[in-house]
Design a protein around this motif. Sequence first.
Motif, PDB file in Angstrom:
ATOM      1  N   ILE A 165       0.845  -1.197   0.000  1.00  0.00           N
ATOM      2  CA  ILE A 165       0.000   0.000   0.000  1.00  0.00           C
ATOM      3  C   ILE A 165       0.880   1.246   0.000  1.00  0.00           C
ATOM      4  O   ILE A 165       1.917   1.284   0.690  1.00  0.00           O
ATOM      5  CB  ILE A 165      -0.902   0.031   1.254  1.00  0.00           C
ATOM      6  CG1 ILE A 165      -1.770  -1.224   1.328  1.00  0.00           C
ATOM      7  CG2 ILE A 165      -1.778   1.277   1.280  1.00  0.00           C
ATOM      8  CD1 ILE A 165      -2.400  -1.449   2.693  1.00  0.00           C
ATOM      9  N   ALA A 166       0.462   2.275  -0.708  1.00  0.00           N
ATOM     10  CA  ALA A 166       1.094   3.593  -0.632  1.00  0.00           C
ATOM     11  C   ALA A 166       0.011   4.644  -0.839  1.00  0.00           C
ATOM     12  O   ALA A 166      -0.790   4.546  -1.776  1.00  0.00           O
ATOM     13  CB  ALA A 166       2.188   3.744  -1.685  1.00  0.00           C
ATOM     14  N   GLY A 167      -0.032   5.636   0.071  1.00  0.00           N
ATOM     15  CA  GLY A 167      -1.069   6.641  -0.051  1.00  0.00           C
ATOM     16  C   GLY A 167      -0.801   7.854   0.808  1.00  0.00           C
ATOM     17  O   GLY A 167       0.327   8.081   1.279  1.00  0.00           O
ATOM     18  N   ALA A 168      -1.838   8.642   1.025  1.00  0.00           N
ATOM     19  CA  ALA A 168      -1.730   9.843   1.846  1.00  0.00           C
ATOM     20  C   ALA A 168      -3.080  10.107   2.496  1.00  0.00           C
ATOM     21  O   ALA A 168      -4.134   9.805   1.918  1.00  0.00           O
ATOM     22  CB  ALA A 168      -1.293  11.047   1.020  1.00  0.00           C
ATOM     23  N   THR A 169      -3.039  10.670   3.697  1.00  0.00           N
ATOM     24  CA  THR A 169      -4.261  10.964   4.441  1.00  0.00           C
ATOM     25  C   THR A 169      -4.342  12.453   4.760  1.00  0.00           C
ATOM     26  O   THR A 169      -3.305  13.130   4.892  1.00  0.00           O
ATOM     27  CB  THR A 169      -4.295  10.125   5.740  1.00  0.00           C
ATOM     28  OG1 THR A 169      -5.533  10.334   6.415  1.00  0.00           O
ATOM     29  CG2 THR A 169      -3.146  10.485   6.663  1.00  0.00           C
ATOM     30  N   TYR A 170      -5.583  12.943   4.876  1.00  0.00           N
ATOM     31  CA  TYR A 170      -5.813  14.360   5.141  1.00  0.00           C
ATOM     32  C   TYR A 170      -6.891  14.479   6.212  1.00  0.00           C
ATOM     33  O   TYR A 170      -7.989  13.926   6.056  1.00  0.00           O
ATOM     34  CB  TYR A 170      -6.244  15.083   3.872  1.00  0.00           C
ATOM     35  CG  TYR A 170      -6.505  16.559   4.060  1.00  0.00           C
ATOM     36  CD1 TYR A 170      -5.459  17.475   4.013  1.00  0.00           C
ATOM     37  CD2 TYR A 170      -7.797  17.042   4.292  1.00  0.00           C
ATOM     38  CE1 TYR A 170      -5.691  18.838   4.190  1.00  0.00           C
ATOM     39  CE2 TYR A 170      -8.032  18.384   4.469  1.00  0.00           C
ATOM     40  CZ  TYR A 170      -6.974  19.287   4.422  1.00  0.00           C
ATOM     41  OH  TYR A 170      -7.211  20.614   4.598  1.00  0.00           O
ATOM     42  N   PRO A 171      -6.622  15.197   7.331  1.00  0.00           N
ATOM     43  CA  PRO A 171      -7.613  15.296   8.404  1.00  0.00           C
ATOM     44  C   PRO A 171      -8.748  16.260   8.060  1.00  0.00           C
ATOM     45  O   PRO A 171      -8.523  17.339   7.507  1.00  0.00           O
ATOM     46  CB  PRO A 171      -6.791  15.821   9.580  1.00  0.00           C
ATOM     47  CG  PRO A 171      -5.685  16.602   8.946  1.00  0.00           C
ATOM     48  CD  PRO A 171      -5.363  15.890   7.667  1.00  0.00           C
ATOM     49  N   ILE A 172      -9.973  15.845   8.426  1.00  0.00           N
ATOM     50  CA  ILE A 172     -11.129  16.739   8.331  1.00  0.00           C
ATOM     51  C   ILE A 172     -11.298  17.498   9.639  1.00  0.00           C
ATOM     52  O   ILE A 172     -11.580  18.694   9.656  1.00  0.00           O
ATOM     53  CB  ILE A 172     -12.406  15.943   8.006  1.00  0.00           C
ATOM     54  CG1 ILE A 172     -12.251  15.217   6.674  1.00  0.00           C
ATOM     55  CG2 ILE A 172     -13.624  16.854   7.991  1.00  0.00           C
ATOM     56  CD1 ILE A 172     -13.393  14.289   6.350  1.00  0.00           C
ATOM     57  N   ASN A 173     -11.144  16.775  10.760  1.00  0.00           N
ATOM     58  CA  ASN A 173     -11.160  17.374  12.098  1.00  0.00           C
ATOM     59  C   ASN A 173     -10.328  16.469  13.010  1.00  0.00           C
ATOM     60  O   ASN A 173      -9.527  15.672  12.515  1.00  0.00           O
ATOM     61  CB  ASN A 173     -12.590  17.558  12.622  1.00  0.00           C
ATOM     62  CG  ASN A 173     -13.399  16.272  12.591  1.00  0.00           C
ATOM     63  OD1 ASN A 173     -12.878  15.185  12.857  1.00  0.00           O
ATOM     64  ND2 ASN A 173     -14.676  16.388  12.265  1.00  0.00           N
ATOM     65  N   GLY A 211     -11.037   6.578   0.793  1.00  0.00           N
ATOM     66  CA  GLY A 211     -11.652   6.095   2.003  1.00  0.00           C
ATOM     67  C   GLY A 211     -11.780   7.154   3.078  1.00  0.00           C
ATOM     68  O   GLY A 211     -11.316   8.288   2.924  1.00  0.00           O
ATOM     69  N   VAL A 212     -12.416   6.759   4.168  1.00  0.00           N
ATOM     70  CA  VAL A 212     -12.599   7.646   5.323  1.00  0.00           C
ATOM     71  C   VAL A 212     -12.214   6.884   6.571  1.00  0.00           C
ATOM     72  O   VAL A 212     -12.428   5.668   6.673  1.00  0.00           O
ATOM     73  CB  VAL A 212     -14.063   8.142   5.384  1.00  0.00           C
ATOM     74  CG1 VAL A 212     -15.042   6.978   5.547  1.00  0.00           C
ATOM     75  CG2 VAL A 212     -14.243   9.162   6.497  1.00  0.00           C
ATOM     76  N   SER A 213     -11.619   7.584   7.535  1.00  0.00           N
ATOM     77  CA  SER A 213     -11.142   6.988   8.781  1.00  0.00           C
ATOM     78  C   SER A 213     -11.697   7.731   9.990  1.00  0.00           C
ATOM     79  O   SER A 213     -11.860   8.956   9.953  1.00  0.00           O
ATOM     80  CB  SER A 213      -9.612   6.983   8.855  1.00  0.00           C
ATOM     81  OG  SER A 213      -9.037   6.225   7.825  1.00  0.00           O
ATOM     82  N   PHE A 214     -11.944   6.962  11.054  1.00  0.00           N
ATOM     83  CA  PHE A 214     -12.347   7.519  12.334  1.00  0.00           C
ATOM     84  C   PHE A 214     -11.279   7.164  13.351  1.00  0.00           C
ATOM     85  O   PHE A 214     -10.897   6.010  13.507  1.00  0.00           O
ATOM     86  CB  PHE A 214     -13.701   6.944  12.780  1.00  0.00           C
ATOM     87  CG  PHE A 214     -14.159   7.414  14.122  1.00  0.00           C
ATOM     88  CD1 PHE A 214     -14.606   8.718  14.315  1.00  0.00           C
ATOM     89  CD2 PHE A 214     -14.118   6.564  15.231  1.00  0.00           C
ATOM     90  CE1 PHE A 214     -15.022   9.153  15.553  1.00  0.00           C
ATOM     91  CE2 PHE A 214     -14.532   6.993  16.471  1.00  0.00           C
ATOM     92  CZ  PHE A 214     -14.984   8.289  16.641  1.00  0.00           C
ATOM     93  N   ASN A 215     -10.762   8.179  14.050  1.00  0.00           N
ATOM     94  CA  ASN A 215      -9.661   7.996  14.976  1.00  0.00           C
ATOM     95  C   ASN A 215     -10.110   8.235  16.416  1.00  0.00           C
ATOM     96  O   ASN A 215     -10.873   9.167  16.682  1.00  0.00           O
ATOM     97  CB  ASN A 215      -8.520   8.982  14.666  1.00  0.00           C
ATOM     98  CG  ASN A 215      -8.038   8.881  13.232  1.00  0.00           C
ATOM     99  OD1 ASN A 215      -7.172   8.079  12.907  1.00  0.00           O
ATOM    100  ND2 ASN A 215      -8.619   9.687  12.348  1.00  0.00           N
ATOM    101  N   PHE A 216      -9.643   7.399  17.334  1.00  0.00           N
ATOM    102  CA  PHE A 216      -9.951   7.607  18.748  1.00  0.00           C
ATOM    103  C   PHE A 216      -8.851   7.008  19.617  1.00  0.00           C
ATOM    104  O   PHE A 216      -7.967   6.316  19.145  1.00  0.00           O
ATOM    105  CB  PHE A 216     -11.313   7.024  19.110  1.00  0.00           C
ATOM    106  CG  PHE A 216     -11.451   5.554  18.883  1.00  0.00           C
ATOM    107  CD1 PHE A 216     -11.243   4.646  19.901  1.00  0.00           C
ATOM    108  CD2 PHE A 216     -11.791   5.064  17.618  1.00  0.00           C
ATOM    109  CE1 PHE A 216     -11.371   3.281  19.693  1.00  0.00           C
ATOM    110  CE2 PHE A 216     -11.936   3.711  17.398  1.00  0.00           C
ATOM    111  CZ  PHE A 216     -11.728   2.813  18.425  1.00  0.00           C
TER     112      PHE A 216
END
Length: 216
Positions: A165-173, A211-216
């Motif tokens: 896998i290779a990619g990049a993520t960007y935070p919404i909040n 995709g979308v991710s939820f972090n906690f």
Amino acid sequence: MNRALAASICIVMTAPASAFAEVELSIYGGVQSAPSSDISIRDDDVIADDDFSQDWEGRSFDAPVYYGIRATRWQTSSFGYGLDFAHNKVYPKDDDLPAGYDVLEFTDGINTLTVNAYRRWAGAFGDVSPYVGGGLGVAIPHVELTNGASETFEYQLTGPAATWIAGATYPINDQWSVFGEYKGTFSSNTADLDSGGTLETDIVTNAVNLGVSFNF
């Protein structure tokens, strides 16, 4: 299979925490394809042995759609590990099959479950964080083969699998983020046929995911 996946995700989520540790749950979809693969069918009692090359296509948005879910535990800001379930799939290209075969496909999934490790560069480009990852696991495809002599239509554990896998993520909040990535998978499959024979093939898939991710 769903219960095993849920239990595995719980293990990732409840692993001993470090000072930093955060859990990230992700879901993704996209466009997935597959190059041709060599197929070997062995069944001395029912059909003649058969070896051929099959061209595949993904048809990502045809039901059941291509998708994946992922649970990642980030131990530090740059290192994480977790589980990835991918519902890859392949159809015979242009419905072109060798003579004697009515159905040969993996449309309810060349499913793979892998244990992955990730390296990310948090905030390397402002809010954008690139990452790479890879892992090993198992293939759990839904094998579909009808050749006039027998019909196989079932999930099987068929062999090892790998992903990269290779990619990049960007935070919404603070808790939600979006990501885009390239994801490849490899599965080595030895499937049992209802007639008593076997089907062997190694399948590679390539996907561009959002995709979308939820972090906690």
